[in-house]
Design an enzyme around this catalytic site. Structure first.
Site, PDB file in Angstrom:
ATOM      1  N   LYS A   9      16.472  16.729  78.044  1.00 24.96           N
ATOM      2  CA  LYS A   9      17.599  16.823  78.972  1.00 24.96           C
ATOM      3  C   LYS A   9      17.944  15.213  79.183  1.00 24.96           C
ATOM      4  O   LYS A   9      17.090  14.515  79.107  1.00 24.96           O
ATOM      5  CB  LYS A   9      17.344  17.626  80.292  1.00 24.96           C
ATOM      6  N   TYR A  49      24.627  27.816  79.944  1.00 20.00           N
ATOM      7  CA  TYR A  49      24.024  28.288  81.092  1.00 20.00           C
ATOM      8  C   TYR A  49      24.726  29.555  81.731  1.00 20.00           C
ATOM      9  O   TYR A  49      24.183  29.824  82.852  1.00 20.00           O
ATOM     10  CB  TYR A  49      23.540  27.153  82.152  1.00 20.00           C
ATOM     11  N   PHE A  57      21.882  27.273  92.067  1.00 19.72           N
ATOM     12  CA  PHE A  57      21.865  25.821  91.561  1.00 19.72           C
ATOM     13  C   PHE A  57      22.803  25.547  90.164  1.00 19.72           C
ATOM     14  O   PHE A  57      22.650  24.679  89.592  1.00 19.72           O
ATOM     15  CB  PHE A  57      20.227  25.409  91.133  1.00 19.72           C
ATOM     16  N   ARG A  85       7.069  26.704  74.795  1.00 25.15           N
ATOM     17  CA  ARG A  85       7.090  26.886  76.574  1.00 25.15           C
ATOM     18  C   ARG A  85       5.747  26.622  76.811  1.00 25.15           C
ATOM     19  O   ARG A  85       5.626  26.040  78.247  1.00 25.15           O
ATOM     20  CB  ARG A  85       7.402  28.383  76.804  1.00 25.15           C
ATOM     21  N   THR A  91       8.341  25.372  84.822  1.00 26.34           N
ATOM     22  CA  THR A  91       9.629  25.066  85.424  1.00 26.34           C
ATOM     23  C   THR A  91       9.678  23.793  86.481  1.00 26.34           C
ATOM     24  O   THR A  91      10.489  22.798  86.162  1.00 26.34           O
ATOM     25  CB  THR A  91      10.660  26.092  85.915  1.00 26.34           C
ATOM     26  N   ASN A 112      14.219  18.343  84.857  1.00 27.29           N
ATOM     27  CA  ASN A 112      12.806  18.691  84.361  1.00 27.29           C
ATOM     28  C   ASN A 112      12.483  18.577  82.948  1.00 27.29           C
ATOM     29  O   ASN A 112      11.939  19.314  82.266  1.00 27.29           O
ATOM     30  CB  ASN A 112      12.328  20.172  84.765  1.00 27.29           C
ATOM     31  N   HIS A 115      14.563  21.816  77.994  1.00 26.86           N
ATOM     32  CA  HIS A 115      14.686  23.217  77.790  1.00 26.86           C
ATOM     33  C   HIS A 115      14.071  23.935  76.687  1.00 26.86           C
ATOM     34  O   HIS A 115      14.246  23.186  75.683  1.00 26.86           O
ATOM     35  CB  HIS A 115      16.302  23.459  77.855  1.00 26.86           C
ATOM     36  N   GLU A 126      21.181  30.497  71.083  1.00 26.43           N
ATOM     37  CA  GLU A 126      21.393  29.157  71.440  1.00 26.43           C
ATOM     38  C   GLU A 126      21.400  28.315  70.322  1.00 26.43           C
ATOM     39  O   GLU A 126      22.029  27.296  70.232  1.00 26.43           O
ATOM     40  CB  GLU A 126      20.077  28.695  72.134  1.00 26.43           C
TER      41      GLU A 126
HETATM   42  P1  GTP Z   1      14.869  26.240  80.575  1.00 24.40           P
HETATM   43  O1  GTP Z   1      13.934  26.058  79.336  1.00 24.40           O
HETATM   44  O2  GTP Z   1      15.696  24.954  80.884  1.00 24.40           O
HETATM   45  O3  GTP Z   1      15.575  27.711  80.650  1.00 24.40           O
HETATM   46  O4  GTP Z   1      13.701  26.424  81.994  1.00 24.40           O
HETATM   47  P2  GTP Z   1      13.199  27.776  82.329  1.00 24.40           P
HETATM   48  O5  GTP Z   1      13.261  28.945  81.729  1.00 24.40           O
HETATM   49  O6  GTP Z   1      11.629  27.026  82.817  1.00 24.40           O
HETATM   50  O7  GTP Z   1      14.137  27.812  83.961  1.00 24.40           O
HETATM   51  P3  GTP Z   1      15.164  28.682  84.388  1.00 24.40           P
HETATM   52  O8  GTP Z   1      15.712  29.329  83.012  1.00 24.40           O
HETATM   53  O9  GTP Z   1      14.561  29.672  85.291  1.00 24.40           O
HETATM   54  O10 GTP Z   1      15.959  27.669  84.840  1.00 24.40           O
HETATM   55  C1  GTP Z   1      16.961  27.022  84.040  1.00 24.40           C
HETATM   56  C2  GTP Z   1      17.176  25.759  84.525  1.00 24.40           C
HETATM   57  O11 GTP Z   1      17.773  25.640  85.750  1.00 24.40           O
HETATM   58  C3  GTP Z   1      15.850  25.005  84.707  1.00 24.40           C
HETATM   59  O12 GTP Z   1      15.102  24.344  83.444  1.00 24.40           O
HETATM   60  C4  GTP Z   1      16.169  23.864  85.730  1.00 24.40           C
HETATM   61  O13 GTP Z   1      16.653  22.783  85.079  1.00 24.40           O
HETATM   62  C5  GTP Z   1      17.143  24.566  86.241  1.00 24.40           C
HETATM   63  N1  GTP Z   1      16.618  25.029  87.689  1.00 24.40           N
HETATM   64  C6  GTP Z   1      15.684  26.238  87.932  1.00 24.40           C
HETATM   65  N2  GTP Z   1      15.611  26.363  89.130  1.00 24.40           N
HETATM   66  C7  GTP Z   1      16.154  25.300  89.776  1.00 24.40           C
HETATM   67  C8  GTP Z   1      16.223  25.179  91.445  1.00 24.40           C
HETATM   68  O14 GTP Z   1      15.875  25.716  92.015  1.00 24.40           O
HETATM   69  N3  GTP Z   1      17.124  24.056  91.604  1.00 24.40           N
HETATM   70  C9  GTP Z   1      17.649  23.301  90.439  1.00 24.40           C
HETATM   71  N4  GTP Z   1      18.221  22.308  91.081  1.00 24.40           N
HETATM   72  N5  GTP Z   1      17.712  23.525  89.245  1.00 24.40           N
HETATM   73  C10 GTP Z   1      16.798  24.495  88.866  1.00 24.40           C
HETATM   74 MG    MG Z   2      15.280  29.596  80.978  1.00 24.24          MG
END
Ligand code: GTP
Ligand code: MG
Length: 138
Positions: A9, A49, A57, A85, A91, A112, A115, A126
């Site tokens: 990212k 997304y 968010f 993962r 996350t 973070n 992805h 994807e």
């Molecule tokens: P990905 O591999 O990026 O999909 O991460 P993940 O599967 O661990 O997380 P998830 O799919 O729940 O959320 C996708 C992305 O949204 C995260 O990686 C973060 O960048 C963002 N995100 C998730 N929760 C929050 C939040 O509470 N606040 C903000 N600003 N961003 C968030």
């Molecule tokens: Mg995810």
């Protein structure tokens, strides 16, 4: 062998962490079979997304993902989705296990660093969103 889709990212490319993150993937036995650096438009990030479009968010996430270069990549290995993962960590970096990408590098739950696909079906969608089949060299 399984394949998964990964993104380094903007918070990580900005800090020149691509090599350090790729080293963690390779050390875990994941092979980088495709990789390119791109700049996503906000609309592209929004489409990618789309599953999160009702989350609070979403706008912030799309803004962030189009705020600078990202490195999109395909990782291959045994149980690549789960392994990736595991290397990424939770996350929220505050919850991420020591030695994971997010524990070492992530700045916040939003910014973070990486992805990774969460299931075979999403991995296939994807990968196809960013790569032609001829770009994957195993
Ligand atoms: P990905 O591999 O990026 O999909 O991460 P993940 O599967 O661990 O997380 P998830 O799919 O729940 O959320 C996708 C992305 O949204 C995260 O990686 C973060 O960048 C963002 N995100 C998730 N929760 C929050 C939040 O509470 N606040 C903000 N600003 N961003 C968030
Ligand atoms: Mg995810």
């Amino acid at each position: 062998l399984e394949r998964t889709f990964s993104i380094i990212k903007p918070d990580a490319t900005r800090r020149n962490l691509t090599g350090k993150i790729n080293a963690k993937f390779e050390d875990a036995g994941l092979r980088i079979v495709a990789q390119k650096r791109i700049l996503m438009t906000k609309a592209q990030a929004g489409e990618f997304y789309g599953v999160h479009k009702d989350r609070p968010f979403y706008d912030e996430l799309c803004e962030f993902m189009s705020s600078g270069p990202v490195v999109v990549q395909v990782l291959e290995g045994e149980n690549a989705i789960a392994k990736n993962r595991e290397v990424m960590g939770a996350t929220n970096p505050a919850d991420a296990a020591a030695g994971t990408v997010r524990a070492d590098f992530a700045e916040s739950v939003g910014e973070n660093s990486v992805h990774g696909s969460d299931a075979p079906e999403t991995a296939a969608v994807e990968i196809a969103y960013f790569f032609a089949g001829t770009e994957l060299v195993g």
